[in-house]
Scaffold this motif. Structure first.
Motif, PDB file in Angstrom:
ATOM      1  N   VAL A 285      44.560  49.133  37.959  1.00  8.85           N
ATOM      2  CA  VAL A 285      43.110  48.071  38.387  1.00  8.85           C
ATOM      3  C   VAL A 285      43.453  48.156  36.770  1.00  8.85           C
ATOM      4  O   VAL A 285      42.202  47.275  36.333  1.00  8.85           O
TER       5      VAL A 285
ATOM      6  N   PRO B 296      37.097  48.283  41.629  1.00  6.89           N
ATOM      7  CA  PRO B 296      37.179  46.969  42.666  1.00  6.89           C
ATOM      8  C   PRO B 296      35.441  47.146  42.799  1.00  6.89           C
ATOM      9  O   PRO B 296      35.195  48.270  43.516  1.00  6.89           O
TER      10      PRO B 296
ATOM     11  N   ARG C 152      36.174  45.339  47.997  1.00  8.62           N
ATOM     12  CA  ARG C 152      36.965  45.209  48.849  1.00  8.62           C
ATOM     13  C   ARG C 152      37.262  44.572  50.571  1.00  8.62           C
ATOM     14  O   ARG C 152      36.351  45.133  51.447  1.00  8.62           O
TER      15      ARG C 152
ATOM     16  N   TRP D  21      37.340  42.472  41.535  1.00 13.31           N
ATOM     17  CA  TRP D  21      35.955  42.916  39.974  1.00 13.31           C
ATOM     18  C   TRP D  21      35.281  42.302  39.286  1.00 13.31           C
ATOM     19  O   TRP D  21      36.008  41.150  39.161  1.00 13.31           O
TER      20      TRP D  21
END
Length: 218
Positions: A22, A28, A31, A167
């Motif tokens: 990441v 995140p 997902r 994100w």
């Protein structure tokens, strides 16, 4: 319903695996798993919400059939488009396309797909990244199976499993205000100035000239 259940199972399995790379974005905010399989109207869409901010709505992402080959009963999917919508950017929706090996190497099909964004051959581990000022979407191929039949080899998908990670970029969550545009203020008009007075004109006295003329001038 079977695809939906399978997608949930895969999503849970992926969460138990090693953390995804990441970078500086951290975990995140959303997902999702999207599975294409023949026989369904494939058009998945998912909300992107920030759970740390009371499920604040940030945008949407998804996947949809982008291009097919063949006709009639032999019409098959050769490209799948992933997309990202950012609620802070109402002007555009970003897209990228996972394509079959055949589509990637066919000039006619490729020319139709290139205006939609980056093209990526659908292979396990292949990644497409879509990015706005506040959001980043990573679409990754988890698994792909090509169909076999009368169409060219590796030309269409029998199954395609995608993982969609989103994100929120650093700074976006802080609610940094956007500077308001400078108000327009017209310039004050210049003060009126009266035009300069024209020079006075005094006519020539012809009588005076005659009085000074000598006989030679007459």
């Amino acid at each position: 319903l079977g695809d939906i259940r399978q997608a949930k199972q895969i999503a849970e399995q992926l969460k138990k695996q090693e953390p995804v790379e990441v970078g500086s974005f951290g975990p995140p905010v959303s997902r999702h798993v999207s599975i294409y399989a023949p026989g369904r109207a494939y058009d998945d869409s998912f909300s992107i919400e920030d759970a740390s901010k009371d499920d604040e709505f940030l945008g949407e992402c998804g996947a949809v059939i982008s291009e097919t080959i063949g006709v009639g009963d032999q019409e098959k999917v050769t490209a799948v488009e992933v997309w990202l919508f950012d609620k802070e950017d109402f002007v555009r929706t970003l897209t990228g396309v996972f394509v079959s090996e055949y589509a990637y190497n066919d000039p006619a099909v490729r020319s139709k797909l290139e205006p939609k964004g980056e093209l990526m051959i659908a292979r396990p581990g292949a990644v497409l990244v879509l990015e706005t000022n506040t959001l980043r979407l990573q679409a990754r191929v988890v698994d792909v199976t090509y169909g076999s039949g009368p169409l060219p080899p590796n030309s269409y998908f029998d199954k395609l499993t995608l993982e969609l990670l989103a994100w929120r970029k650093a700074g976006a969550a802080a609610g940094v205000p956007v500077a308001a545009p400078t108000a327009y203020a017209p310039a004050a008009p210049a003060p009126f100035a009266a035009p300069a007075a024209a020079p006075s004109y005094t006519p020539v006295s012809y009588t005076h000239l005659r009085a000074h003329q000598t006989p030679e001038h007459l």
